[in-house]
Scaffold this active site. Structure first.
Site, PDB file in Angstrom:
ATOM      1  N   ASP A 414     -10.701 -26.664 -29.627  1.00 10.39           N
ATOM      2  CA  ASP A 414     -10.303 -27.142 -31.136  1.00 10.39           C
ATOM      3  C   ASP A 414      -9.071 -26.119 -31.667  1.00 10.39           C
ATOM      4  O   ASP A 414      -8.877 -25.364 -30.919  1.00 10.39           O
ATOM      5  CB  ASP A 414     -11.395 -27.007 -32.162  1.00 10.39           C
ATOM      6  CG  ASP A 414     -11.414 -27.842 -33.171  1.00 10.39           C
ATOM      7  OD1 ASP A 414     -10.461 -28.562 -33.473  1.00 10.39           O
ATOM      8  OD2 ASP A 414     -12.440 -27.769 -33.987  1.00 10.39           O
ATOM      9  N   GLU A 469     -15.280 -36.580 -40.108  1.00  9.33           N
ATOM     10  CA  GLU A 469     -15.466 -35.083 -40.595  1.00  9.33           C
ATOM     11  C   GLU A 469     -14.517 -35.112 -41.969  1.00  9.33           C
ATOM     12  O   GLU A 469     -14.912 -34.038 -42.725  1.00  9.33           O
ATOM     13  CB  GLU A 469     -14.998 -33.943 -39.631  1.00  9.33           C
ATOM     14  CG  GLU A 469     -13.294 -34.237 -39.382  1.00  9.33           C
ATOM     15  CD  GLU A 469     -13.151 -32.974 -38.347  1.00  9.33           C
ATOM     16  OE1 GLU A 469     -12.140 -32.378 -38.488  1.00  9.33           O
ATOM     17  OE2 GLU A 469     -13.791 -32.810 -37.264  1.00  9.33           O
TER      18      GLU A 469
END
Length: 661
Positions: A414, A469
């Site tokens: 990430d 998200e």
């Protein structure tokens, strides 16, 4: 005096003719080459003059108007006053089977290719497909080459509307909402656009722009000054940098070049998918067709699948069967493993919190007992995926070997948030090292796919999208563009599966009670429409247990497909797609907030002829336009000669499975 005048006049005439001769000579130096698609519907005209120009037409319509290309090396500009030495046109008609088939298990690769070799040790290659055009530079220089910039000036007829994602700078995770601007408005507002870019001619065709075979080179962005031209822009290569926290790097010094690379190489493909039907954007496979060949010998261990994800619901199962304190701990993760095992979900992901420190990937959080979870998951046939920051991976590249020894199946990496040459190379280093140790990769905080996933198919997905998200920021008005844009260039980790659904005017939610905008049927349809080699179920197992009929459906939707057909589509408005896996068909439909109700008649002539088949469908309930949780599950019998009528409310959807007795 008269004699002098008689002598001057012929001299003047001679000078005029000489000037005309020179001008005609310059014009004659311009060469024109025509390259047509195999079906002859798309024509590319390449003009070699003071630069290399190209124009593209579909039928009688001009799509790209005298665009130019060039490569600016420190040693010289390739494409300026080009001298053509040789040209060759060849035709190819092959097919290949991708390791992770997201649209088709067999991809047809038919094109006509023009290769032009120029003085100065470089070539330009064009390919003409039935659904678009692509080009690339090829150089044959000794040693290294410093690329100062690239001229990719895309000139358009007037009137185009651009659908674009605009970051504030080259530092971006590609998660911005789409904007919809005329080129004039885009120019006035300035700013970069990430790829892909979708251009609407406002006639009968659209153009999707992206790139493939991105290797040792920065990702391309586009910008405009408000004229009818788009121009390429690239992040500079970083020279000096330092850590900035646990998940970022501060660039202290940049080069004056965008790439320092081998002087003998092929550069990335720049491609244009041209569609007269919006459904062609959804089914296009241009990134795959232009990607580098497979670089792995053993791919049998790569197992695409679905994954239960704890972050979106904050690891918070509850209810009479939860007799432990929920959180990022051993008991909770065992609960997720039990849920995954019950529904045949291949993996669980352990996001931030599984490790004692985000900087140390070798020391698990003592509350988790990772080795016990790996053992427990193996006993239930559920693999474990671990989340990491990219910077931690960079500092500990031996982590892949360690994870493989532990029994981890894959990694979610990430916060890269960059696409300069160094970072593009990082993606490939990760893919290669992970493959060496039989681990798959899911890139988050990432740029869009550009072919690496075919070179190393253990790269199962990328985020690079405004996903769920973002909570209330993930609207169907924006997401309905994904099948035509972001997902049209490669796998997309959107993380669907919300069991709490709301309409946008009443949205109020946050973790652990996360919710989505769009109806329940819309959420279910996303599992059919959205493509990812690793498809997450984002919500709480508690809610999935309480909605068992929905859970059984989404858990059963495949993530790889043999065939994709578009039943109805209009970019930014709605998409209805049918996909086949073996003998089973799934249908997913989604729409935006524009109409209170949309109705469609869908022909089922793609089904096997003469057979009665079962259909289980999920549709928006009568009150779903206001109460988005409202849905209806139905069972019926259908056959290939049937036409079914469906309705989708605003921000709604429709999903079905069709199978044999």
């Amino acid at each position: 005096m008269i004699i002098t005048e008689k002598k001057k006049r012929p001299l003047l005439l001679k000078n005029v003719w000489f000037a005309l001769f020179i001008l005609m000579g310059q014009v004659s130096l311009a060469q024109s080459i025509v390259l047509s698609s195999p079906d002859r519907k798309i024509t590319t005209r390449i003009e070699i003059a003071d630069k290399i120009f190209y124009s593209v037409s579909q039928g009688s319509d001009l799509v790209l108007d005298k665009s130019s290309l060039g490569l600016n090396l420190k040693s010289g500009y390739l494409g300026k006053s080009p001298k053509l030495l040789k040209k060759q046109i060849v035709s190819r008609n092959t097919s290949f089977r991708p390791v992770v088939p997201l649209k088709f298990s067999d991809i047809k690769n038919e094109y006509n290719e023009l290769r032009m070799d120029f003085a100065g040790d470089y070539s330009v290659v064009f390919r003409a497909y039935n659904d678009g055009v692509a080009y690339r530079f090829v150089t044959r220089k000794k040693g290294d080459a410093e690329v100062i910039g690239e001229d990719a000036a895309i000139r358009l007829p007037e009137g185009y509307l651009a659908h674009i994602q605009q970051p504030g700078s080259f530092h971006t995770s590609y998660e911005e909402s789409y904007k919809h601007l005329s080129l004039k408005d885009w120019g006035e507002k300035k700013g970069l656009a990430t790829l892909p870019v979708l251009l609407d001619s406002r006639k009968k065709y659209k153009v999707l722009i992206s790139e493939s075979d991105l290797d040792d080179y920065p990702a391309m962005f586009l910008q405009t000054d408000g004229t009818n031209s788009l121009n390429a822009a690239f992040p500079k290569a970083p020279l000096e940098y330092e850590d900035n926290g646990d998940r970022s790097m501060k660039i202290l010094k940049e080069a004056d070049y965008i790439a320092k690379t081998s002087g003998s190489r092929s550069f990335p493909w720049r491609y244009f998918v041209i569609s007269s039907d919006d459904g062609q954007l959804i089914t296009n496979t241009m990134t795959a067709r232009l990607a580098s060949p497979l670089q792995m010998e053993d791919t049998g261990w790569i197992r695409p699948g679905k994954v239960s994800w704890e972050w979106w619901n904050d690891a918070s199962p509850y209810g009479p069967d939860v007799n432990f304190v929920a959180g990022y701990n051993l008991e909770t993760y065992k609960y997720y493993i039990d849920f995954a095992a019950k529904y045949g979900i291949e993996y669980i992901i352990m996001d931030e919190g599984w490790a004692k420190s985000t900087r140390d990937p070798f020391t698990p959080n003592p509350d988790v007992d990772l080795k016990e979870l790996i053992r427990y998951g193996k006993s239930k046939n559920v693999g474990i995926v671990l989340w990491l920051t990219w910077l931690t991976v960079e500092h500990h590249f031996d982590v892949f070997k360690t994870f493989s020894e532990w029994g981890i199946k894959g990694v979610k990496i990430d916060f890269m948030d960059r696409s300069d040459q160094w970072m593009v190379n990082y993606y490939e280093r990760v893919a290669k090292e992970a493959a060496k140790h039989k681990l798959f990769v899911d890139f988050h905080g990432s740029f869009k796919p550009a072919g690496l996933e075919y070179k190393y198919p253990n790269v199962l997905s990328y985020e690079g999208v405004r996903g769920m998200e973002q909570m209330g920021g993930a609207t169907p008005d924006n997401s309905v563009y994904f099948p035509f844009m972001r997902n049209a260039v490669g796998p997309m980790d959107y993380t669907p599966g919300a069991m709490i659904s709301m309409q946008p005017d009443v949205y109020r939610a946050e973790r652990p009670n996360a919710a989505s905008i769009g109806t329940r049927a819309y959420q279910m349809a996303l599992f059919v429409i959205f493509e990812s080699g690793l498809q997450m179920l984002a919500d709480n197992p508690t809610l999935y247990y309480r909605n068992a009929d929905c859970t059984e459906f989404i858990a059963g939707v495949p993530v790889t497909w043999d065939e994709t057909r578009v039943l109805a589509a209009e970019a930014g408005e709605y998409a209805i797609v049918a996909k086949r896996k073996g003998k089973e068909w799934y249908i997913g439909g989604m729409t935006n907030n524009k109409e209170s109700v949309r109705e469609f008649d869908l022909k089922l002539d793609f089904l096997e002829n003469g057979k009665n088949l079962k259909m289980v469908s999920f549709e928006d309930g009568i009150n779903a336009g206001r109460q988005a949780m409202d849905y209806r599950r139905k069972e019926s019998t259908v056959k290939s000669s049937d036409t079914i009528h469906i309705k989708m409310v605003r921000n709604g959807g429709w999903a079905a499975k069709i199978y044999g007795e």
